[in-house]
Scaffold this motif. Structure first.
Motif, PDB file in Angstrom:
ATOM      1  N   PRO A 248       0.842  -1.201   0.000  1.00  0.00           N
ATOM      2  CA  PRO A 248       0.000   0.000   0.000  1.00  0.00           C
ATOM      3  C   PRO A 248       0.874   1.248   0.000  1.00  0.00           C
ATOM      4  CG  PRO A 248      -0.747  -1.570   1.658  1.00  0.00           C
ATOM      5  CD  PRO A 248       0.569  -2.080   1.150  1.00  0.00           C
ATOM      6  N   GLY A 249       0.385   2.305  -0.625  1.00  0.00           N
ATOM      7  CA  GLY A 249       1.161   3.527  -0.712  1.00  0.00           C
ATOM      8  C   GLY A 249       1.421   4.153   0.645  1.00  0.00           C
ATOM      9  N   ALA A 250       2.518   4.899   0.729  1.00  0.00           N
ATOM     10  CA  ALA A 250       2.868   5.567   1.975  1.00  0.00           C
ATOM     11  C   ALA A 250       1.889   6.688   2.301  1.00  0.00           C
ATOM     12  CB  ALA A 250       4.285   6.129   1.880  1.00  0.00           C
ATOM     13  N   VAL A 251       1.269   7.292   1.288  1.00  0.00           N
ATOM     14  CA  VAL A 251       0.276   8.347   1.479  1.00  0.00           C
ATOM     15  C   VAL A 251      -0.903   8.053   0.559  1.00  0.00           C
ATOM     16  CG1 VAL A 251       2.033  10.046   2.099  1.00  0.00           C
ATOM     17  CG2 VAL A 251       1.291   9.876  -0.256  1.00  0.00           C
ATOM     18  N   PRO A 252      -2.070   8.600   0.833  1.00  0.00           N
ATOM     19  CA  PRO A 252      -3.235   8.338  -0.015  1.00  0.00           C
ATOM     20  C   PRO A 252      -2.978   8.700  -1.482  1.00  0.00           C
ATOM     21  CG  PRO A 252      -3.909   9.421   2.016  1.00  0.00           C
ATOM     22  CD  PRO A 252      -2.412   9.449   2.005  1.00  0.00           C
ATOM     23  N   GLY A 253      -3.567   7.917  -2.370  1.00  0.00           N
ATOM     24  CA  GLY A 253      -3.377   8.166  -3.790  1.00  0.00           C
ATOM     25  C   GLY A 253      -3.829   9.545  -4.215  1.00  0.00           C
ATOM     26  N   SER A 254      -4.887  10.060  -3.588  1.00  0.00           N
ATOM     27  CA  SER A 254      -5.363  11.399  -3.943  1.00  0.00           C
ATOM     28  C   SER A 254      -4.333  12.461  -3.604  1.00  0.00           C
ATOM     29  CB  SER A 254      -6.680  11.695  -3.219  1.00  0.00           C
ATOM     30  OG  SER A 254      -6.500  11.647  -1.800  1.00  0.00           O
ATOM     31  N   VAL A 255      -3.599  12.252  -2.506  1.00  0.00           N
ATOM     32  CA  VAL A 255      -2.555  13.200  -2.119  1.00  0.00           C
ATOM     33  C   VAL A 255      -1.386  13.123  -3.098  1.00  0.00           C
ATOM     34  CG1 VAL A 255      -0.866  13.796  -0.339  1.00  0.00           C
ATOM     35  CG2 VAL A 255      -3.212  13.206   0.299  1.00  0.00           C
ATOM     36  N   VAL A 256      -0.995  11.909  -3.477  1.00  0.00           N
ATOM     37  CA  VAL A 256       0.092  11.754  -4.446  1.00  0.00           C
ATOM     38  C   VAL A 256      -0.258  12.473  -5.740  1.00  0.00           C
ATOM     39  CG1 VAL A 256       1.418  10.117  -5.832  1.00  0.00           C
ATOM     40  CG2 VAL A 256       0.862   9.573  -3.456  1.00  0.00           C
ATOM     41  N   ALA A 257      -1.490  12.295  -6.218  1.00  0.00           N
ATOM     42  CA  ALA A 257      -1.909  12.939  -7.465  1.00  0.00           C
ATOM     43  C   ALA A 257      -1.883  14.460  -7.337  1.00  0.00           C
ATOM     44  CB  ALA A 257      -3.303  12.456  -7.852  1.00  0.00           C
TER      45      ALA A 257
END
Length: 383
Positions: free
Chosen positions: A219-228
């Motif tokens: 799982p990503g270290a931070v939410p996908g929405s934040v990465v985007a």
């Protein structure tokens, strides 16, 4: 004939080894001259100065001119940490050598705190407020040095105005991460999201300790929405400033809220854990500086972590050791490392985040046990 490349930075080992992985001959100028830096470098020149401050301009220019003569016709110059608060020196270097990385103008827009805050406001990028005025509520603010790196320069604010070369940034919540990217002046390619942590001391509560990149299937270290959202912000900043090469966007993440703290316009401390793809990172950096983002191949399957091992006592001199292969930035026997200064860097890989961190901690503990057994005594001048 294998191409040569010039490297100037505070600690040059990671860039020198990255150059070797890219099939280049590195000619290195740095502050430390660690044993593995000297092993990787085709030629080496020492830079005077202190870790965390810009090197002396005249001696940096002389060292690089000397290295350029020894290299013959180097393909260019890569700058690492230590030049963010010296744009005039960067501009001078660019007039003498082909600069592969951020221009002096780009550095000013990204590392001048007021200019960067204005840019973030114009682009509607969340960024903590900054000021050079005395704070009404010091507990809400942090004191930072302009162009500082590594976190050791960050302090709690007082009621006094910031001293020359410093500014105040408002405190915001969140855990530290970085979006590591490859930029070509117009767009970016995401390399990884790295987690970061500190090794605090009473006087340096935000001192950088290490970073980790998770395995590809985790799982990503931070939410996908934040990465985007961060990637979109970084791309717009790159387009506005012309930033090229390896770079990172330092962020604090609190759930789905985030703040962009700064952009590091250079290869950074995560180079060791990022340089594990089919295309070497320095090769990709050079291509991006020439306007092309290459196809890098898939991200590595496993996790990787790197951690600075700070000296818990002064080493005067550093003992001769049979350093393990996973220990880098190895000080030369007989050199001096002061207490709380960086002693070396420990690397570890694992199937996942937990495995990499467990191995990193056990390797660091074993190294400290070996050093303690040497019973080397403490006192000496700063490294």
């Amino acid at each position: 004939m294998v191409d040569s490349i010039l490297i100037a930075t505070q600690a040059g080992r990671a860039l020198a080894e990255a150059a070797r992985r890219a099939g280049l001959r590195p000619y290195v100028a740095d502050l430390f001259g660690d044993a593995d830096t000297l092993e990787a470098a085709e030629a080496y020149r020492a830079l005077p100065g202190r870790f965390g401050t810009a090197p002396c301009a005249a001696e940096t220019l002389a060292a690089l001119d000397d290295l350029a003569d020894a290299a013959g016709h180097p393909i260019g110059l890569v700058l690492g940490s230590g030049f963010e608060d010296a744009p005039d020196l960067v501009a001078h270097l660019a007039r003498r050598h082909r600069l592969l990385g951020a221009s002096a103008e780009t550095i000013v827009r990204l590392k001048d705190p007021m200019a960067f805050a204005t840019l973030c406001a114009q682009l509607r990028v969340p960024h903590p407020a900054v000021t050079v005025d005395p704070p009404d509520e010091p507990s809400h603010w942090l004191l930072k040095r302009i162009g500082g790196s590594g976190g050791s320069h960050i302090r709690a604010a007082t009621r006094s105005p910031p001293p020359p070369g410093h500014y105040l940034q408002v405190r915001v919540p969140g855990r530290p991460h970085a979006l590591n990217v490859l930029a070509n002046g117009r767009a970016i390619e995401i390399l990884a999201v790295t987690e970061q942590w500190c090794a605090p001391t009473p006087s340096r509560p935000f001192r950088y300790a290490g970073a980790l990149v998770r395995g590809a299937a985790e799982p990503g270290a931070v939410p996908g929405s934040v990465v985007a959202a961060v990637a979109d912000a970084a791309a717009r900043i790159v387009a506005a400033t012309g930033l090229s090469g390896l770079a990172s966007a330092d962020i604090l993440v609190d759930g789905t809220d985030w703040w962009l703290m700064e952009i590091n316009p250079r290869p950074g401390a995560t180079l060791d854990i990022l340089d594990r793809r089919a295309v070497p990172m320095l090769e990709a950096h050079i291509a991006a500086c020439q306007g092309t983002i290459p196809e890098l191949g898939p991200a590595p399957v496993g996790a990787a972590a790197a951690q600075i091992c700070y000296a818990d006592q002064a080493y005067a001199p550093v003992p001769g050791l049979d350093w393990p292969a996973h220990v880098h930035d190895r000080p030369r026997p007989g050199s001096v490392v002061r207490r709380d200064a960086p002693l070396c860097t420990v690397l570890a890989e694992g199937a996942d985040r937990a495995g990499a961190l467990a191995l990193l901690e056990s390797r660091t503990a074993r190294l400290r046990a070996v050093l303690a057994a040497k019973k080397t005594l403490v006192r000496g001048s700063p490294r």
